[in-house]
Motif scaffolding. Structure first.
Motif, mmCIF file in Angstrom:
data_model
loop_
_atom_site.group_PDB
_atom_site.id
_atom_site.type_symbol
_atom_site.label_atom_id
_atom_site.label_comp_id
_atom_site.label_asym_id
_atom_site.label_seq_id
_atom_site.Cartn_x
_atom_site.Cartn_y
_atom_site.Cartn_z
ATOM 1 N N SER A 57 0.789 -1.193 -0.064
ATOM 2 C CA SER A 57 -0.079 -0.018 -0.089
ATOM 3 C C SER A 57 0.943 1.506 0.024
ATOM 4 C CB SER A 57 -1.036 0.163 1.129
ATOM 5 O OG SER A 57 -1.486 1.408 1.254
ATOM 6 N N ALA A 58 0.547 2.010 -0.834
ATOM 7 C CA ALA A 58 1.405 3.379 -1.106
ATOM 8 C C ALA A 58 0.353 4.499 -0.147
ATOM 9 C CB ALA A 58 1.618 3.807 -2.340
ATOM 10 N N ASN A 59 -0.552 4.179 0.488
ATOM 11 C CA ASN A 59 -1.272 4.948 1.257
ATOM 12 C C ASN A 59 -1.672 4.325 2.599
ATOM 13 O OD1 ASN A 59 -3.000 7.157 2.045
ATOM 14 N ND2 ASN A 59 -4.902 6.244 1.508
ATOM 15 N N ALA A 60 -0.461 4.777 3.433
ATOM 16 C CA ALA A 60 -0.248 4.190 4.831
ATOM 17 C C ALA A 60 -0.031 5.566 5.563
ATOM 18 C CB ALA A 60 0.804 3.293 5.213
ATOM 19 N N THR A 61 -0.901 5.666 6.584
ATOM 20 C CA THR A 61 -1.048 7.104 7.344
ATOM 21 C C THR A 61 -0.875 6.741 8.896
ATOM 22 O OG1 THR A 61 -2.204 8.102 5.627
ATOM 23 C CG2 THR A 61 -2.130 9.290 7.716
ATOM 24 N N PRO A 345 4.402 10.552 14.296
ATOM 25 C CA PRO A 345 3.490 11.710 14.480
ATOM 26 C C PRO A 345 2.352 11.498 13.720
ATOM 27 C CG PRO A 345 5.089 12.523 13.293
ATOM 28 C CD PRO A 345 5.754 11.147 13.376
ATOM 29 N N ILE A 346 1.230 12.024 14.208
ATOM 30 C CA ILE A 346 0.030 12.091 13.622
ATOM 31 C C ILE A 346 0.253 12.585 12.113
ATOM 32 C CG2 ILE A 346 -0.497 14.209 14.574
ATOM 33 C CD1 ILE A 346 -3.735 13.084 14.693
ATOM 34 N N GLY A 347 -0.422 12.028 11.216
ATOM 35 C CA GLY A 347 -0.458 12.243 9.670
ATOM 36 C C GLY A 347 0.888 11.795 9.075
ATOM 37 N N ALA A 348 1.845 11.346 9.534
ATOM 38 C CA ALA A 348 3.002 10.825 8.837
ATOM 39 C C ALA A 348 2.594 9.596 7.900
ATOM 40 C CB ALA A 348 4.010 10.287 9.680
ATOM 41 N N GLN A 349 3.068 9.883 6.455
ATOM 42 C CA GLN A 349 2.562 8.997 5.327
ATOM 43 C C GLN A 349 3.818 8.035 5.006
ATOM 44 O OE1 GLN A 349 0.720 11.861 2.780
ATOM 45 N NE2 GLN A 349 -1.259 11.058 3.288
ATOM 46 N N GLY A 350 3.338 7.154 4.242
ATOM 47 C CA GLY A 350 4.489 6.160 3.768
ATOM 48 C C GLY A 350 3.986 4.971 2.970
ATOM 49 N N LEU A 351 4.799 3.834 2.955
ATOM 50 C CA LEU A 351 4.359 2.488 2.225
ATOM 51 C C LEU A 351 4.508 1.620 3.265
ATOM 52 C CD1 LEU A 351 5.542 1.636 -1.168
ATOM 53 C CD2 LEU A 351 6.014 0.427 0.677
ATOM 54 N N ALA A 352 3.632 0.721 3.109
ATOM 55 C CA ALA A 352 3.370 -0.545 3.984
ATOM 56 C C ALA A 352 3.136 -1.868 3.181
ATOM 57 C CB ALA A 352 2.367 -0.444 4.934
ATOM 58 N N ALA A 353 4.047 -2.809 3.384
ATOM 59 C CA ALA A 353 3.928 -4.113 2.906
ATOM 60 C C ALA A 353 3.906 -5.307 3.647
ATOM 61 C CB ALA A 353 5.288 -4.369 2.053
ATOM 62 N N ILE A 354 2.673 -5.969 3.404
ATOM 63 C CA ILE A 354 2.245 -7.251 4.264
ATOM 64 C C ILE A 354 2.841 -8.305 3.915
ATOM 65 C CG2 ILE A 354 0.532 -8.480 5.284
ATOM 66 C CD1 ILE A 354 -1.248 -6.022 5.079
#
Length: 385
Positions: A57-61, A345-354
């Motif tokens: 996911s490229a929409n991790a917050t 911190p709140i609102g930090a975004q990134g990428l998540a892989a499962i």
């Protein structure tokens, strides 16, 4: 995956031997298209494997709970002190804002005096009952005396020892005494009802004043606004001299809680086919280029607002969504394993892989390479030199 690599390697070897090494068949555009068609379809194995075995996911917050700080006061109130600094950590119960206590202290004093008067009035009501009781007894005695005198004069009138006018006079006195007695009994009952007007054994007037006093003290206590839990405030705009209260819409500040923060990543629904709670996760936050953080799947939010219909008298209109509208996604709640949650911190975004099959295996290796490349590329992108 290894089978697909072996098939691709064998096909490439055969292609080289047939068309270049031994030149058994002359290479034509047709043969090139056929081999390219075969290779492209074989590469789909890698795409399918990465999407379902290691969904990305490229929409991790980073999500943190926020509490709206709303003054619980019944009227506009002056802010006297701001006892917190913007961004500074605060503990649960620490004083944040102090409002003007005077109007609410005056209210408490006023109702306290009224309560004392109400308690004293209970004693007055008790004395009224005693007085009404004595009055009823007196009226009863006077009635009995008048009735006794009437009986005597009735007997004397039969013997013609007195005149009829005297008998009529005592009859009038008896009627007056009966009326006086009835009035005394009614007054006694009224005094008893006032004195016995209770709720849970407490005089109703006293109970009413006590409840008003509790409410006044509640508002007085709320002139001091404290932190509901550990956290901090950002964008602090409250200043001494500002008026807060019922004329304002919403809160005066947003309190960000420290506890229970998590990462929320959205995935296409089909990519969650093999995702389950407890599976390992790797996260590349844009806030930390070149770093990878580990976590685990906490839960899957199997719900999307697309499937929600509000009560209405309008019949839904079902239309095919435009091609530029992305498919509805589901969110996955991820717990990060890092001991210092303040790094996220709140609102930090990134990428998540499962990693649905664990962090070992060919698919996991490819995804690890991909997510690390993304993290290191954050040193350069976006190009805002």
């Amino acid at each position: 995956m290894m089978v697909a690599l072996l098939v691709l390697a064998f096909a490439s070897l055969v292609f080289w031997l047939v068309f270049f090494r031994f030149k058994l068949i002359r290479l034509t555009p047709g043969w090139g298209v056929v081999f390219g068609f075969f290779v492209v379809h074989l590469l789909l194995v890698f795409v399918i494997g990465l999407r379902f075995v290691t969904p990305n996911s490229a929409n991790a917050t980073v999500v943190q709970r926020t509490i709206q700080l709303v003054p619980r006061l019944p009227e506009p109130t002056l802010v006297e002190q701001v006892l917190v600094e913007e961004g500074a950590p605060v503990k649960k119960g620490q004083t944040l804002f102090q409002f003007d206590r005077r109007p609410y202290q005056y209210k408490v004093d006023q109702i306290s005096a009224q309560l004392a008067a109400a308690k004293q009035n209970v004693k007055v009501l008790k004395a009224d009952v005693d007085a009404a009781t004595q009055g009823a007894r007196k009226a009863k005695v006077e009635l009995e005396y008048a009735q006794y005198q009437k009986r005597i004069f009735d007997k004397l009138a039969q013997e013609q020892a007195v005149r009829e006018e005297t008998v009529e006079e005592w009859l009038t006195k008896v009627n007056a005494a009966e009326a006086t007695n009835d009035a005394a009994l009614a007054q006694l009952e009224r005094a008893r009802l006032q004195y016995k007007s209770e709720i849970d054994g407490i005089n109703t007037t006293v109970a009413n004043m006590e409840s008003q006093l509790q409410l006044a003290r509640y508002y007085l206590d709320n002139t001091t606004l404290t932190a509901p839990e550990d956290g901090h405030i950002i964008n602090l705009q409250v200043r001494p001299g500002m008026v807060a209260g019922t004329i304002r819409a919403g809160g005066i500040a947003a309190f960000i809680a420290d506890a229970d923060r998590y990462l929320l990543a959205t995935y296409f629904q089909e990519n969650l086919k093999y995702v389950k709670p407890g599976q390992p996760v790797e996260v590349a936050l844009d806030l930390y280029p070149g770093q990878i953080f580990r976590g685990t799947v906490d839960s899957i939010w199997r719900g999307n607002g697309i499937g929600q219909y509000l009560p209405s008298d309008d019949i839904p209109k079902f239309q095919q969504p435009p091609p530029n509208v992305p498919q509805g996604q589901y969110a996955v709640k991820i717990r990060l394993d890092h001991p210092d949650e303040s790094k996220f911190p709140i609102g930090a975004q990134g990428l998540a892989a499962i990693y649905t099959g664990g962090e070992h295996g060919a698919w996991a290796v490819l995804r690890k390479i991909s997510i690390r490349a993304h993290s290191w590329f954050n040193w350069l992108y976006p190009l805002d030199i």
